[in-house]
Write an enzyme that holds these catalytic residues in place. Structure first.
Site, mmCIF file in Angstrom:
data_model
loop_
_atom_site.group_PDB
_atom_site.id
_atom_site.type_symbol
_atom_site.label_atom_id
_atom_site.label_comp_id
_atom_site.label_asym_id
_atom_site.label_seq_id
_atom_site.Cartn_x
_atom_site.Cartn_y
_atom_site.Cartn_z
ATOM 1 N N GLU A 1 63.289 -52.343 141.332
ATOM 2 C CA GLU A 1 63.232 -53.463 140.382
ATOM 3 C C GLU A 1 63.458 -52.989 138.952
ATOM 4 O O GLU A 1 62.994 -51.908 138.600
ATOM 5 C CB GLU A 1 61.862 -54.158 140.490
ATOM 6 N N ARG B 1 43.621 -59.503 152.278
ATOM 7 C CA ARG B 1 43.362 -60.796 151.629
ATOM 8 C C ARG B 1 44.596 -61.695 151.673
ATOM 9 O O ARG B 1 44.521 -62.852 152.062
ATOM 10 C CB ARG B 1 43.015 -60.589 150.157
ATOM 11 N N ARG C 1 55.868 -55.185 148.409
ATOM 12 C CA ARG C 1 56.635 -54.245 147.594
ATOM 13 C C ARG C 1 57.934 -53.939 148.330
ATOM 14 O O ARG C 1 57.939 -53.757 149.558
ATOM 15 C CB ARG C 1 55.873 -52.925 147.405
ATOM 16 N N HIS D 1 60.269 -61.385 141.635
ATOM 17 C CA HIS D 1 58.866 -60.913 141.648
ATOM 18 C C HIS D 1 57.938 -61.910 140.939
ATOM 19 O O HIS D 1 57.347 -61.596 139.903
ATOM 20 C CB HIS D 1 58.776 -59.517 141.006
HETATM 21 C C1 8YV Z 1 51.672 -58.499 139.487
HETATM 22 C C2 8YV Z 1 51.924 -57.622 141.832
HETATM 23 O O1 8YV Z 1 51.963 -59.553 138.712
HETATM 24 O O2 8YV Z 1 49.633 -57.412 141.350
HETATM 25 C C3 8YV Z 1 50.591 -56.997 141.961
HETATM 26 O O3 8YV Z 1 50.472 -56.032 142.743
HETATM 27 O O4 8YV Z 1 52.776 -57.312 142.561
HETATM 28 C C4 8YV Z 1 52.335 -58.611 140.806
HETATM 29 O O5 8YV Z 1 52.428 -59.852 141.392
HETATM 30 C C5 8YV Z 1 52.096 -57.214 138.842
HETATM 31 O O6 8YV Z 1 51.729 -56.137 139.609
HETATM 32 C C6 8YV Z 1 51.552 -57.063 137.455
HETATM 33 O O7 8YV Z 1 51.342 -55.725 137.148
#
Ligand code: 8YV
Length: 328
Positions: free
Chosen positions: A272, A160, A243, A290
């Site tokens: 992180e 997506r 990531r 992030h």
């Molecule tokens: C989220 C993210 O805000 O959704 C994801 O996988 O990396 C982030 O942008 C975060 O994971 C919230 O838990």
């Protein structure tokens, strides 16, 4: 249908309206302060919760799952990535895991695009110069960056978010190349005039900007090794909004320092919130904390998804966002 309200434990503060709705619908245990929970507190929370709502800052490992009482049946994560959850351990205990895909696609793609523009065009440096009081005025040779239009973008992971990045990039005159487990639907490929590369190393050596958009899974952990990163052209840029663990961060910092890679735009890191000083000290990187999905609209939609996933599950149905390990 379950008459009792589920005990739902939230590990972080969520948007006010999400918390209010959760209080109305569930026996919601909310946090007073928005700080990540310690491992010990997570283990304590799952002893009495029916549903755990964690975020990316919680490591739901095998120990947390082992500490869970038999009543814990759902981990409804607030976020799309699920690499912070030991899915195999959850499955073995019969615990369903859900996430919030779809609602943060466009926001994350915006940040990827912003980084793709910011690094070659030296936007962050320019901001500093303009504020420094030391700007001496326009110069024919001042602050020259590199053109975006006409360059080749290589997207790793055409799901997506990767597809949303490709759509934006086309508007900026980039041609689309991508590496994925399999080619995307021919209609999407035709719409984007995208070129599929089965071999990641072949693609890496031929593109001007690389955007990492695949999930972090055991298969993509350090997918971009030192060896693969070294295949990028010295004039190429790397952007990561997925990531940190997908990239060997130490190797990336070395290659950026040696100018074997021209620059990088990073929103995510291996450890992180620690960002290695090797990256922080480099002038040719733009670093964000992030914020890929950090919009008010996105957070509210994530909250809605979590609520729907919990309610659907508690009503005895399969939540639409159930994470199946094989999908990753
Ligand atoms: C989220 C993210 O805000 O959704 C994801 O996988 O990396 C982030 O942008 C975060 O994971 C919230 O838990």
């Amino acid at each position: 249908m379950n008459q009792k309200k589920p005990v739902v434990f939230l590990t972080r503060r969520l948007p006010e309206s999400t918390e209010t709705r959760m209080r109305e619908l569930f026996d919601a245990h909310l946090r007073d302060h928005d700080t990540p929970l310690s491992h010990a507190k997570l283990c304590a929370a799952v002893q009495s919760a029916d549903v755990l709502v964690p975020t990316v800052t919680d490591r739901i490992d095998a120990d947390v799952i082992a500490a869970a009482g038999d009543q814990l049946k759902l981990i409804a994560s607030f976020g799309t990535g699920v690499d912070h959850i030991d899915l195999a351990a959850a499955k073995a205990r019969g615990i369903t895991v859900t996430n919030t895909p779809g609602v943060l696609t466009e926001d994350t793609a915006d940040v990827a695009m912003a980084l793709m523009l910011a690094v070659p065009r030296r936007i962050a440096e320019g901001n500093q110069v303009a504020r420094s009081g030391e700007w001496t005025g326009w110069s024919p040779t001042g602050m020259l960056g590199h053109r975006i239009n006409g360059k080749r973008l290589g997207i790793i992971g055409m799901g997506r978010i990767g597809t949303a990045v490709a759509r934006r990039a086309r508007g900026f005159g980039l041609s689309i190349h991508y590496h994925n487990r399999k080619p995307v639907h021919p209609e999407t490929e035709a719409e984007l005039e995208a070129t599929y590369w089965d071999s990641l190393d072949q693609m890496l050596g031929r593109v001007d900007i690389v955007s990492v958009n695949c999930p972090h899974t055991p298969a993509t952990n350090h997918l971009l090794t030192r060896e693969l990163l070294s295949m990028m052209q010295p004039s190429a840029y790397l952007v990561n909004t997925s990531r940190g663990e997908v990239i060997d961060e130490a190797a990336l910092a070395d290659l950026l320092a040696d100018r074997q890679i021209a620059g990088a735009g990073l929103d995510v890191y291996e450890d992180e919130p620690r960002i290695t000083t090797a990256l922080v000290s480099l002038p040719n990187v733009v670093l964000l904390p992030h914020i890929g999905s950090a919009t008010i609209e996105g957070r509210l939609e994530m909250g809605d998804k979590v609520i729907i996933n919990i309610q659907t599950f508690w009503d005895g149905h399969t939540p639409r966002d159930r994470v199946i390990e094989a999908m990753l």
